[in-house]
Scaffold this active site. Structure first.
Site, short mmCIF file in Angstrom:
data_model
loop_
_atom_site.label_atom_id
_atom_site.label_comp_id
_atom_site.label_asym_id
_atom_site.label_seq_id
_atom_site.Cartn_x
_atom_site.Cartn_y
_atom_site.Cartn_z
N LYS A 9 0.84 -1.20 0.00
CA LYS A 9 0.00 0.00 0.00
C LYS A 9 0.88 1.26 0.00
CE LYS A 9 -3.88 -2.29 2.36
NZ LYS A 9 -4.85 -2.23 3.49
N TYR A 49 -12.40 -2.39 -3.31
CA TYR A 49 -12.90 -2.44 -1.93
C TYR A 49 -14.43 -2.38 -1.88
CZ TYR A 49 -8.33 -2.14 0.37
OH TYR A 49 -7.07 -2.42 0.86
N ASN A 112 -2.00 0.03 6.98
CA ASN A 112 -1.43 -1.24 7.46
C ASN A 112 -0.55 -1.94 6.42
OD1 ASN A 112 -3.46 -2.06 5.80
ND2 ASN A 112 -4.73 -2.98 7.40
N HIS A 115 -1.86 -5.34 1.38
CA HIS A 115 -3.13 -6.02 1.10
C HIS A 115 -2.85 -7.42 0.58
CE1 HIS A 115 -7.01 -7.09 -0.61
NE2 HIS A 115 -6.34 -7.48 -1.69
N GLU A 126 -9.51 -10.09 -7.95
CA GLU A 126 -8.58 -8.96 -7.81
C GLU A 126 -7.47 -9.02 -8.87
OE1 GLU A 126 -7.56 -9.25 -3.66
OE2 GLU A 126 -9.56 -8.60 -3.05
P1 RTP Z 1 -7.06 -5.53 3.03
O1 RTP Z 1 -8.35 -5.89 2.33
O2 RTP Z 1 -6.64 -4.11 2.85
O3 RTP Z 1 -5.98 -6.51 2.70
O4 RTP Z 1 -7.25 -5.72 4.59
P2 RTP Z 1 -7.99 -6.89 5.35
O5 RTP Z 1 -8.53 -7.90 4.38
O6 RTP Z 1 -7.07 -7.36 6.41
O7 RTP Z 1 -9.18 -6.11 6.04
P3 RTP Z 1 -10.60 -5.71 5.44
O8 RTP Z 1 -11.63 -6.13 6.43
O9 RTP Z 1 -10.74 -6.18 4.03
O10 RTP Z 1 -10.53 -4.14 5.47
C1 RTP Z 1 -9.95 -3.41 4.41
C2 RTP Z 1 -9.15 -2.26 4.97
O11 RTP Z 1 -10.06 -1.34 5.57
C3 RTP Z 1 -9.42 -0.71 6.67
N1 RTP Z 1 -10.23 -0.85 7.86
N2 RTP Z 1 -10.40 0.10 8.72
N3 RTP Z 1 -11.29 1.67 10.88
C4 RTP Z 1 -11.58 0.37 10.84
O12 RTP Z 1 -12.17 -0.16 11.74
C5 RTP Z 1 -11.17 -0.38 9.68
N4 RTP Z 1 -11.47 -1.64 9.43
C6 RTP Z 1 -10.88 -1.94 8.25
C7 RTP Z 1 -8.08 -1.37 6.88
O13 RTP Z 1 -7.08 -0.51 6.37
C8 RTP Z 1 -8.19 -2.65 6.08
O14 RTP Z 1 -6.93 -3.06 5.58
MG MG Z 2 -9.69 -7.38 2.74
#
Ligand code: RTP
Ligand code: MG
Length: 131
Positions: A9, A49, A112, A115, A126
């Site tokens: 990212k 997203y 973070n 991805h 994707e």
């Molecule tokens: P990513 O898709 O980015 O790889 O991350 P992930 O699967 O671990 O998490 P996901 O649930 O898909 O969430 C996508 C991104 O949204 C942001 N987020 N912010 N403020 C919050 O509570 C919150 N929850 C999620 C995070 O940056 C996450 O990577």
């Molecule tokens: Mg995700």
């Protein structure tokens, strides 16, 4: 052979972590099949997203992921979807153990570093979106 979509990212690119992250996947035995540096257009960010469209953090998420260059990759190997997620650590870096990518380099859930696709179906979707 299984493939997954992984992306450094904008915060990871700004922190010069592309080499470290590529190296971790290579050392784990995975094969890099495709990669590019790019700036994600807003419409692609919203599509990527899309599952989070109704979440309160969606606007910030799109703003962040389009805020600079990313490094998009396709990695291939056995169980690579699940193992990539393990190597990354939990979404919230506060819960990520040292040794994981997020545990080593991130502190903020909104920024973070990396991805990775969350299932083989997401990986297929994707990879088609980005490559
Ligand atoms: P990513 O898709 O980015 O790889 O991350 P992930 O699967 O671990 O998490 P996901 O649930 O898909 O969430 C996508 C991104 O949204 C942001 N987020 N912010 N403020 C919050 O509570 C919150 N929850 C999620 C995070 O940056 C996450 O990577
Ligand atoms: Mg995700």
């Amino acid at each position: 052979m299984e493939q997954t979509f992984v992306m450094v990212k904008p915060d990871g690119v700004r922190k010069q972590l592309i080499g470290d992250i590529v190296s971790r996947f290579e050392r784990r035995g995975y094969t890099l099949r495709d990669a590019k540096v790019m700036t994600i257009p807003r419409d692609l960010a919203e599509e990527h997203y899309g599952e989070h469209r109704d979440k309160p953090f969606f606007g910030d998420l799109v703003q962040f992921i389009t805020s600079g260059q990313v490094f998009a990759m396709v990695w291939e190997g056995e169980n690579v979807v699940e193992n990539a997620r393990t190597m990354m650590g939990p979404t919230n870096p506060k819960e990520a153990a040292p040794g994981s990518i997020r545990g080593d380099y991130a502190t903020d859930v909104g920024e973070n570093i990396i991805h990775g696709s969350d299932s083989p179906e997401s990986a297929e979707r994707e990879i088609a979106l980005f490559f």
